[in-house]
Design a protein around this motif. Structure first.
Motif, PDB file in Angstrom:
ATOM      1  N   GLY A 161      49.589  -4.725  -6.354  1.00 17.26           N
ATOM      2  CA  GLY A 161      49.766  -3.466  -5.647  1.00 17.26           C
ATOM      3  C   GLY A 161      48.486  -2.660  -5.565  1.00 17.26           C
ATOM      4  N   ALA A 162      47.342  -3.317  -5.669  1.00 18.53           N
ATOM      5  CA  ALA A 162      46.058  -2.618  -5.511  1.00 18.53           C
ATOM      6  C   ALA A 162      45.932  -2.114  -4.073  1.00 18.53           C
ATOM      7  N   THR A 163      45.201  -1.035  -3.888  1.00 13.36           N
ATOM      8  CA  THR A 163      45.120  -0.439  -2.558  1.00 13.36           C
ATOM      9  C   THR A 163      43.670  -0.177  -2.159  1.00 13.36           C
ATOM     10  N   THR A 164      43.505  -0.103  -0.846  1.00 14.41           N
ATOM     11  CA  THR A 164      42.239   0.352  -0.281  1.00 14.41           C
ATOM     12  C   THR A 164      42.527   0.948   1.079  1.00 14.41           C
ATOM     13  N   ASP A 165      41.643   1.797   1.559  1.00 12.32           N
ATOM     14  CA  ASP A 165      41.866   2.479   2.833  1.00 12.32           C
ATOM     15  C   ASP A 165      41.942   1.487   3.989  1.00 12.32           C
ATOM     16  N   ALA A 166      42.732   1.814   4.991  1.00 16.35           N
ATOM     17  CA  ALA A 166      42.873   0.952   6.166  1.00 16.35           C
ATOM     18  C   ALA A 166      41.540   0.700   6.844  1.00 16.35           C
ATOM     19  N   ALA A 167      40.631   1.663   6.734  1.00 16.57           N
ATOM     20  CA  ALA A 167      39.324   1.534   7.387  1.00 16.57           C
ATOM     21  C   ALA A 167      38.405   0.547   6.680  1.00 16.57           C
ATOM     22  N   ASN A 168      38.808   0.086   5.478  1.00 14.45           N
ATOM     23  CA  ASN A 168      37.939  -0.797   4.691  1.00 14.45           C
ATOM     24  C   ASN A 168      38.156  -2.269   4.999  1.00 14.45           C
ATOM     25  N   VAL A 169      38.421  -2.588   6.260  1.00 17.03           N
ATOM     26  CA  VAL A 169      38.459  -3.969   6.708  1.00 17.03           C
ATOM     27  C   VAL A 169      37.215  -4.198   7.553  1.00 17.03           C
ATOM     28  N   VAL A 170      36.466  -5.254   7.229  1.00 16.29           N
ATOM     29  CA  VAL A 170      35.240  -5.552   7.958  1.00 16.29           C
ATOM     30  C   VAL A 170      35.582  -6.500   9.097  1.00 16.29           C
TER      31      VAL A 170
END
Length: 396
Positions: free
Chosen positions: A223-232
């Motif tokens: 269930g770790a998360t990261t912002d939607a914008a952090n996809v390269v």
């Protein structure tokens, strides 16, 4: 291929050599020769301080364009820096994955916002990175990853496991290849995510190696998360981005690596002369063979760096380089044991390994980490020679 240096390049060499002589003094002088594969635990905090000292004087990310905080140095000047750095026996750098892999990937494929957010902190050595590629059921077969990520509003939620994650226990961020399209197979449906490590949903478990150290780790995402914008790149474009990152592994720092290899070979030659092993014609032949092969590796690296292959060729060039140096270095570990003879078979109290025993044990992994020899040969067989693809099991 012209491998000669211009007068400007030679002047730059003097500049680098002089700077290192002036700054590897005092507390930094004690760091000479510290760190590196199998020894990343050595003076780690002090080496971070040294890297930040380099950053304040403009010696990190030297090949990056100036607009992103680099110096925009030419290929030969970058080679010169890494060669002189290695010849000075300066400490192993702590920011390789950010500076040599992720940074160039973001410069080539990242958004403006990603470049503004992450690149300055890589240049300043304020945030350290690890690589989330290999998995227990996939190993070096990147297209078979099972780690999943789903978009929940403005957040990616990640579940899965990575393994052999170098320096994850010391990293602030991880670039993770995850499957974002349910039901997708192989290289389809993958995305390349930038994930913060300091959060409740990330667990890092060090893997104790035969050297007694633990550079490698298991990393669990629950269930770790990261912002939607952090996809390269685009969602589902992870294979292309990951291949671009692997292509940057053929960078100029490999020339510095080979200077380090030469230092190891020279030191082993001295051991052979001191203990009489050099008088054995078989050992003497192996030492000479190692010297010739190392020169071949150096010339191949220079040729590769001088040709600027396209995106489709970069992984193939990287595979050739990896096969060459990994096999050579592993053989050097074997040779070190043969040169030292019976002395190589015993350790001091508390498993106190000497430098040659540590070299031997850690080089067993050289042909595995960073893509195993089997995977490198498959890349060359299928993409260069056009041979039939190896039969693989279906992705889970």
């Amino acid at each position: 291929m012209d491998l000669s240096y211009s007068s400007e390049d030679e002047a730059f060499r003097v500049e680098v050599r002089s700077w290192l002589e002036e700054h590897l003094v005092g507390e930094f002088a004690e760091l000479r020769g510290k760190g590196g594969p199998g020894r990343e635990h050595e003076a780690y905090d002090e080496r971070v301080a040294w890297d930040r000292h380099l950053a304040r004087h403009g010696w990190t990310c030297i090949g990056w364009p100036q607009e992103y905080g680099g110096r925009g140095l030419s290929l030969f000047q970058q080679v010169i820096f890494h060669e002189e750095y290695a010849r000075a026996n300066a400490p192993a750098r702590v920011n390789h994955l950010g500076e040599e892999l992720l940074g160039p990937t973001l410069i080539a494929l990242g958004t403006d916002e990603q470049k503004q957010r992450f690149l300055p902190r890589i240049v300043a050595v304020e945030e350290l990175w690890c690589q989330g590629y290999s998995e227990p059921g996939a190993g070096s077969d990147l297209a078979n990853v099972a780690t999943r990520a789903r978009l929940d509003g403005d957040t990616w939620v990640i579940d899965g496991q990575k393994v052999w994650t170098s320096l994850a226990h010391l990293s602030d961020w991880c670039f993770v290849v995850a499957r974002t399209e349910p039901g997708s197979k192989r290289h389809h449906g993958l995305s390349y995510l930038l994930v913060p490590m300091d959060q409740e949903g990330v667990e890092v478990r060090p893997i104790i190696q035969t050297t007694g150290t633990s550079e490698f780790n298991e990393v669990f995402f629950n269930g770790a998360t990261t912002d939607a914008a952090n996809v390269v790149g685009d969602e589902g474009d992870g294979w292309k981005v990951a291949m671009a990152t692997l292509g940057f592994e053929r960078g100029v720092s490999t020339l510095g690596q080979q200077v380090g290899f030469q230092r190891e070979l020279d030191a082993l030659l001295e051991v052979a002369r001191d203990n009489g092993a050099y008088d054995d014609p078989v050992i003497r032949d192996r030492l000479a063979k190692a010297q010739v092969e190392l020169e071949v590796i150096r010339l191949n690296a220079l040729r590769t760096l001088s040709t600027s292959p396209g995106e489709d060729q970069a992984p193939q060039q990287a595979s050739i380089a990896k096969l060459l140096w990994a096999g050579w270095h592993r053989a050097l570990g074997d040779l070190a044991m043969q040169v030292r003879g019976a002395a190589s078979l015993t350790t001091g109290p508390d498993y106190d390994l000497d430098e040659w025993q540590r070299l031997y044990l850690f080089t067993r992994a050289d042909t595995i980490y960073g893509g195993s020899d089997e995977v490198q040969r498959n890349v060359l067989a299928e993409r260069v020679l056009g041979l039939p693809r190896e039969q693989r099991s279906e992705a889970r």
